[in-house]
Scaffold this motif. Structure first.
Motif, short mmCIF file in Angstrom:
data_model
loop_
_atom_site.label_atom_id
_atom_site.label_comp_id
_atom_site.label_asym_id
_atom_site.label_seq_id
_atom_site.Cartn_x
_atom_site.Cartn_y
_atom_site.Cartn_z
N GLY A 76 0.78 -1.22 0.00
CA GLY A 76 0.00 0.00 0.00
C GLY A 76 0.82 1.28 0.00
N LYS A 77 0.18 2.36 -0.41
CA LYS A 77 0.83 3.67 -0.42
C LYS A 77 0.51 4.47 0.84
CE LYS A 77 1.12 4.38 -5.43
NZ LYS A 77 0.79 5.31 -6.55
N ILE A 78 -0.60 4.13 1.49
CA ILE A 78 -1.01 4.80 2.72
C ILE A 78 -1.45 3.75 3.74
CG2 ILE A 78 -2.60 6.43 3.81
CD1 ILE A 78 -2.86 7.87 1.20
N VAL A 79 -0.89 3.82 4.94
CA VAL A 79 -1.28 2.93 6.03
C VAL A 79 -1.50 3.78 7.27
CG1 VAL A 79 -0.60 1.01 7.52
CG2 VAL A 79 0.03 0.98 5.09
N ASP A 80 -2.65 3.60 7.90
CA ASP A 80 -2.92 4.35 9.12
C ASP A 80 -3.19 3.42 10.29
OD1 ASP A 80 -5.43 3.35 8.62
OD2 ASP A 80 -6.32 5.27 8.05
N VAL A 81 -3.33 4.02 11.47
CA VAL A 81 -3.55 3.24 12.69
C VAL A 81 -4.81 2.40 12.58
CG1 VAL A 81 -4.09 3.42 15.15
CG2 VAL A 81 -2.29 4.83 14.17
N SER A 82 -5.86 2.96 12.04
CA SER A 82 -7.13 2.26 11.93
C SER A 82 -7.02 0.99 11.09
CB SER A 82 -8.20 3.18 11.33
OG SER A 82 -9.43 2.51 11.19
N LEU A 83 -6.29 1.06 9.99
CA LEU A 83 -6.13 -0.10 9.12
C LEU A 83 -5.38 -1.22 9.83
CD1 LEU A 83 -6.31 -1.52 6.37
CD2 LEU A 83 -4.24 -0.30 5.68
N ILE A 84 -4.34 -0.87 10.53
CA ILE A 84 -3.56 -1.88 11.25
C ILE A 84 -4.39 -2.49 12.37
CG2 ILE A 84 -1.51 -2.29 12.66
CD1 ILE A 84 -0.16 0.01 11.17
N GLU A 85 -5.13 -1.65 13.10
CA GLU A 85 -5.96 -2.16 14.19
C GLU A 85 -7.01 -3.13 13.67
OE1 GLU A 85 -8.77 -0.42 17.83
OE2 GLU A 85 -8.55 0.71 15.95
N GLU A 86 -7.66 -2.78 12.59
CA GLU A 86 -8.68 -3.65 12.02
C GLU A 86 -8.08 -4.98 11.56
OE1 GLU A 86 -10.57 -1.49 8.92
OE2 GLU A 86 -11.63 -0.12 10.26
N THR A 87 -6.90 -4.90 10.97
CA THR A 87 -6.23 -6.12 10.50
C THR A 87 -5.92 -7.04 11.68
OG1 THR A 87 -5.24 -4.91 8.65
CG2 THR A 87 -4.26 -7.03 9.22
N LEU A 88 -5.45 -6.47 12.77
CA LEU A 88 -5.14 -7.25 13.97
C LEU A 88 -6.40 -7.91 14.53
CD1 LEU A 88 -2.67 -4.83 15.80
CD2 LEU A 88 -2.09 -7.02 14.75
N LEU A 89 -7.46 -7.14 14.61
CA LEU A 89 -8.71 -7.66 15.18
C LEU A 89 -9.32 -8.76 14.32
CD1 LEU A 89 -10.35 -4.32 16.42
CD2 LEU A 89 -9.19 -6.07 17.79
N TYR A 90 -9.28 -8.56 13.00
CA TYR A 90 -9.82 -9.58 12.10
C TYR A 90 -9.00 -10.87 12.19
CZ TYR A 90 -13.02 -6.33 9.76
OH TYR A 90 -14.04 -5.45 9.50
N ALA A 91 -7.68 -10.72 12.29
CA ALA A 91 -6.82 -11.89 12.39
C ALA A 91 -7.09 -12.65 13.69
CB ALA A 91 -5.35 -11.47 12.33
N MET A 92 -7.28 -11.91 14.77
CA MET A 92 -7.57 -12.54 16.05
C MET A 92 -8.89 -13.31 15.99
SD MET A 92 -6.60 -13.01 19.21
CE MET A 92 -5.68 -11.74 20.05
N MET A 93 -9.87 -12.73 15.34
CA MET A 93 -11.18 -13.40 15.23
C MET A 93 -11.10 -14.62 14.32
SD MET A 93 -14.33 -13.71 16.00
CE MET A 93 -14.76 -12.16 16.82
N ASP A 94 -10.45 -14.47 13.17
CA ASP A 94 -10.41 -15.55 12.18
C ASP A 94 -9.54 -16.72 12.63
OD1 ASP A 94 -12.08 -14.10 10.58
OD2 ASP A 94 -10.50 -13.33 9.27
N GLU A 95 -8.37 -16.41 13.21
CA GLU A 95 -7.41 -17.46 13.53
C GLU A 95 -7.53 -17.99 14.96
OE1 GLU A 95 -5.64 -18.78 11.22
OE2 GLU A 95 -6.24 -17.33 9.71
#
Length: 216
Positions: A76-95
């Protein structure tokens, strides 16, 4: 709670670059290490790994979480705190089938953004500090395990009983031990097949034919 975390923090690729990935391999490697240390710092995920909520491959799944966070910057060209937080939460839920609604992922996400900015300036002191803290935690956990394995010095019989019960529960034996057991069994069978000497009336030992081993 978020505390002093800047929830709006973000990083953006420089003009002309396709992503946020560092061109210098060593620089990128230090950032990847920082991301991994930040993910390991997440207590909710650490608890999930320690309790194997993601199954026997929980530790590998945590490393995968670090990898997908790094991929956000590689792709990506832009990464913010919200994107990283959502990725972490989704990974925790899925895995790990765990829903984290305590905002614990937010400071981890903000830390990743901060680490990127530091590595961008060739500043790696925070990465080194996180790595040192991680090593210290690993050594502490190992020491705790060694103490538990050693048993209770005030009640040594307890540890001995536990060791015996573990063996009785069908704990798999190492290959070397299995081989030694096979050798002992063969020696005992040969000893049993050797006939007893027969002596005649004059005291002479009679020569006997060797019998064949029984087939099973």
């Amino acid at each position: 709670m978020s505390g002093n975390v800047d929830e709006l923090a973000y990083v953006e690729a420089e003009k002309g670059k396709a992503s946020l990935e560092f061109e210098d391999e060593k620089q990128m490697a230090r950032f990847e290490l920082g991301v991994s240390m930040a993910v390991y710092k997440w207590e909710a995920l650490d608890l999930a790994v320690q309790n194997s909520w993601g199954g026997p491959e929980s530790a590998e799944k945590r490393d995968w979480v670090s990898a997908i966070i790094v991929d956000l910057f590689k792709d990506g060209k832009i990464v913010d705190v919200s994107l990283i937080e959502e990725t972490l939460l989704y990974a925790m839920m899925d895995e790990f089938e765990t829903n984290c609604d305590d905002d614990s992922a937010l400071p981890i996400a903000a830390l990743v953004i901060d680490l990127y900015k530091q590595c961008q300036q060739l500043e790696f002191s925070t990465v080194d500090s996180l790595y040192a803290q991680w090593k210290e935690r690993q050594e502490t956990r190992q020491s705790t395990k060694d103490i538990q394995i050693g048993g209770d010095p005030w009640n040594p019989d307890v540890s001995e009983c536990e060791d015996e019960s573990d063996a009785e529960d069908g704990e798999q034996q190492p290959p070397a031990m299995v081989k030694d057991m096979d050798v002992d069994v063969d020696v005992d069978m040969e000893a049993e097949d050797t006939p007893e000497p027969v002596v005649d009336e004059d005291g002479f030992e009679l020569v006997q034919k060797k019998g064949r081993k029984p087939r099973y």
